[in-house]
Design a protein around this motif. Structure first.
Motif, PDB file in Angstrom:
ATOM      1  N   HIS A 195      -6.847   7.734   0.259  1.00  0.00           N
ATOM      2  CA  HIS A 195      -5.662   8.495   0.643  1.00  0.00           C
ATOM      3  C   HIS A 195      -5.544   9.736  -0.230  1.00  0.00           C
ATOM      4  O   HIS A 195      -5.554   9.653  -1.450  1.00  0.00           O
ATOM      5  CB  HIS A 195      -4.433   7.612   0.472  1.00  0.00           C
ATOM      6  N   TRP A 196      -5.425  10.899   0.407  1.00  0.00           N
ATOM      7  CA  TRP A 196      -5.257  12.140  -0.344  1.00  0.00           C
ATOM      8  C   TRP A 196      -3.876  12.167  -0.986  1.00  0.00           C
ATOM      9  O   TRP A 196      -2.876  11.898  -0.341  1.00  0.00           O
ATOM     10  CB  TRP A 196      -5.397  13.348   0.576  1.00  0.00           C
ATOM     11  N   THR A 224       1.920   5.005  -2.300  1.00  0.00           N
ATOM     12  CA  THR A 224       1.231   6.021  -3.085  1.00  0.00           C
ATOM     13  C   THR A 224       2.204   6.721  -4.013  1.00  0.00           C
ATOM     14  O   THR A 224       3.306   7.057  -3.650  1.00  0.00           O
ATOM     15  CB  THR A 224       0.609   7.083  -2.138  1.00  0.00           C
ATOM     16  N   SER A 281      -5.215   3.671  -0.296  1.00  0.00           N
ATOM     17  CA  SER A 281      -6.050   3.938   0.863  1.00  0.00           C
ATOM     18  C   SER A 281      -5.176   4.115   2.088  1.00  0.00           C
ATOM     19  O   SER A 281      -4.097   3.534   2.188  1.00  0.00           O
ATOM     20  CB  SER A 281      -7.029   2.790   1.090  1.00  0.00           C
ATOM     21  N   GLY A 282      -5.647   4.918   3.018  1.00  0.00           N
ATOM     22  CA  GLY A 282      -4.904   5.145   4.239  1.00  0.00           C
ATOM     23  C   GLY A 282      -5.077   3.993   5.208  1.00  0.00           C
ATOM     24  O   GLY A 282      -5.770   3.015   4.945  1.00  0.00           O
ATOM     25  N   GLU A 283      -4.441   4.117   6.376  1.00  0.00           N
ATOM     26  CA  GLU A 283      -4.497   3.046   7.360  1.00  0.00           C
ATOM     27  C   GLU A 283      -5.911   2.830   7.874  1.00  0.00           C
ATOM     28  O   GLU A 283      -6.268   1.733   8.305  1.00  0.00           O
ATOM     29  CB  GLU A 283      -3.558   3.376   8.521  1.00  0.00           C
ATOM     30  N   GLN A 326       0.831  -1.186   0.000  1.00  0.00           N
ATOM     31  CA  GLN A 326       0.000   0.000   0.000  1.00  0.00           C
ATOM     32  C   GLN A 326       0.876   1.250   0.000  1.00  0.00           C
ATOM     33  O   GLN A 326       1.142   1.851   1.026  1.00  0.00           O
ATOM     34  CB  GLN A 326      -0.932   0.000   1.222  1.00  0.00           C
ATOM     35  N   THR A 363      -2.897   6.004  -6.614  1.00  0.00           N
ATOM     36  CA  THR A 363      -3.416   6.392  -5.327  1.00  0.00           C
ATOM     37  C   THR A 363      -3.797   5.157  -4.555  1.00  0.00           C
ATOM     38  O   THR A 363      -4.026   4.106  -5.110  1.00  0.00           O
ATOM     39  CB  THR A 363      -4.648   7.302  -5.502  1.00  0.00           C
TER      40      THR A 363
END
Length: 435
Positions: free
Chosen positions: A268-269, A254, A261-263, A252, A259
């Motif tokens: 995720h920006w 970026t 996903s966050g934790e 994971q 792009t």
């Protein structure tokens, strides 16, 4: 390998040696290196698959996945480090178009040169010459040295030669996008003729719409490994997961094109560190964009969307001062820099409450993707007015790539989604007699 198999790759691995210095390469080549002075790069790792006669197989993957390497091995340009490759049939490869042309020869002389390399006799080349010249459509330049050709004329002739050697196996690496739109249409018609004639086709392209339209099966490569083999839809869906680093066995991480996903599992920006290296950024920063993202119709982060689907562009911004009536905007351009479409909160009559210093807004633009299939660039802007003066707080030009996948393209930049009806008028016998 049986008679119904056109191509078979059996546990193929390709390793390149990477040297930090030219002298390291020289010493290693001469056997003078006292220690290992190179790093090993696996372009392909234990790749196995077969292509049956008459199949059209697509090969897709991100840059560096090993697509071009695998084609070079199949065509004999490169040899595998280990494993076996077996080919049953004459190959015509549209890889680096015109790579074997002699620029001092005329067009016709190069036709004979390439035909001879492909194993044709002079008589066979002479029989095919009219069809080659007609397809290339270079007129009197056929008798001029190739060095006098424009780039478009050069690739048209190279393409025309490659498809007229009557191959049993056609290998295409992004070559259908050469020339102008009319020549591209001719290329695709010829491609369809090959498919109808039962030829075996190996098709490598970033145009996922064409892959979906033409290919019976698709091989998905990821960092030199086979990530999957299956139907076009299955592999394109898996490819989209790999683009956002959510495929099987991926980490994971970026990047601009990928792009994730966050934790917490939320999208995720993408931030300033993720921008395209060639992006343009400026503004007085009284307000600034902190991040951006592209979401598909399922709300998943991606930079690949399907034509006709709904997608969302999101921008997250912080106000470093209290300002009045901020305006958020986005623009979509083609890879040549032509602005295709875009809008802003002022055009859409979306009022934003005057923010205070430290406030953060998230603005979402949701729309239907009626763009033609292809590659685009996205830009974002945050502007406003200070009295009567127009102010740029923060602009990010060409920060993010966008790929639109389409199984049906029309003319121009976008699709009018026309509905067509056909009514046939019946002509009476009396009318026919009068005619």
């Amino acid at each position: 390998m049986d008679n119904q198999t056109a191509i078979c790759l059996d546990h193929v691995t390709k390793i390149y040696r990477l040297y930090d210095k030219i002298t390291d390469r020289l010493f290693d080549t001469l056997g003078l290196a006292r220690k290992k002075c190179y790093r090993e790069h696996y372009a392909l790792r234990d790749v196995s698959f077969t292509v049956e006669k008459g199949e059209t197989i697509g090969i897709i993957g991100t840059n560096g996945a090993g697509k071009s390497t695998i084609l070079k091995i199949i065509t004999g340009i490169s040899s595998p480090t280990s494993g076996k490759v077996m080919v049953n049939g004459r190959i015509s490869a549209l890889l680096e178009l015109g790579a074997g042309f002699n620029k001092e020869y005329t067009g016709i002389e190069n036709v004979y040169l390439q035909g001879t390399i492909a194993g044709l006799t002079d008589k066979e080349i002479e029989e095919r010459l009219p069809a080659i010249l007609e397809f290339a459509d270079i007129g009197e330049f056929a008798n001029q040295p190739v060095r006098t050709y424009s780039s478009g004329m050069f690739v048209r002739l190279a393409f025309a030669v490659a498809i007229n050697v009557d191959p049993e196996i056609l290998i295409v690496d992004e070559a259908l996008s050469v020339g102008d739109v009319f020549f591209q249409a001719k290329c695709y018609r010829k491609f369809e003729d090959f498919k109808k004639a039962g030829k075996t086709i190996l098709f490598v392209s970033h145009d996922l719409g064409s892959v979906s339209k033409y290919c019976d099966r698709v091989v998905l490569l990821d960092h030199g490994n086979v990530a999957g083999i299956g139907s076009s839809k299955e592999m394109i869906d898996l490819y989209k997961q790999l683009l956002v680093h959510q495929g099987p066995g991926t980490e994971q991480t970026t990047s601009l094109q990928n792009t994730g996903s966050g934790e917490d599992g939320q999208p995720h920006w993408l931030g300033m560190q993720d921008m395209n290296a060639n992006a343009l950024e400026y503004g007085d920063r009284r307000a600034e964009m902190l991040g951006f993202m592209v979401l598909d119709e399922n709300g998943l982060p991606t930079t690949t969307i399907e034509k006709g689907s709904t997608f969302t562009l999101k921008v997250r911004a912080r106000y470093n001062e209290a300002i009045i009536d901020p305006i958020f905007a986005y623009t979509i351009k083609d890879t040549r820099g032509t602005e295709i479409t875009g809008t802003n909160t002022m055009y859409e009559r979306t009022a934003i409450q005057p923010p205070k210093k430290g406030d953060v807004d998230v603005v979402s633009f949701t729309q239907r993707a009626d763009l033609q299939g292809g590659e685009y660039l996205i830009s974002f802007g945050l502007t406003g007015y200070d009295g009567c003066d127009f102010v740029v707080y923060h602009r990010l030009y060409d920060v993010c790539g966008l790929v639109v996948v389409s199984a049906k393209n029309t003319v121009g930049f976008y699709d009018m989604n026309s509905e067509i009806t056909v009514e046939r008028e019946r002509i009476s016998a009396d009318t026919e007699a009068d005619g």
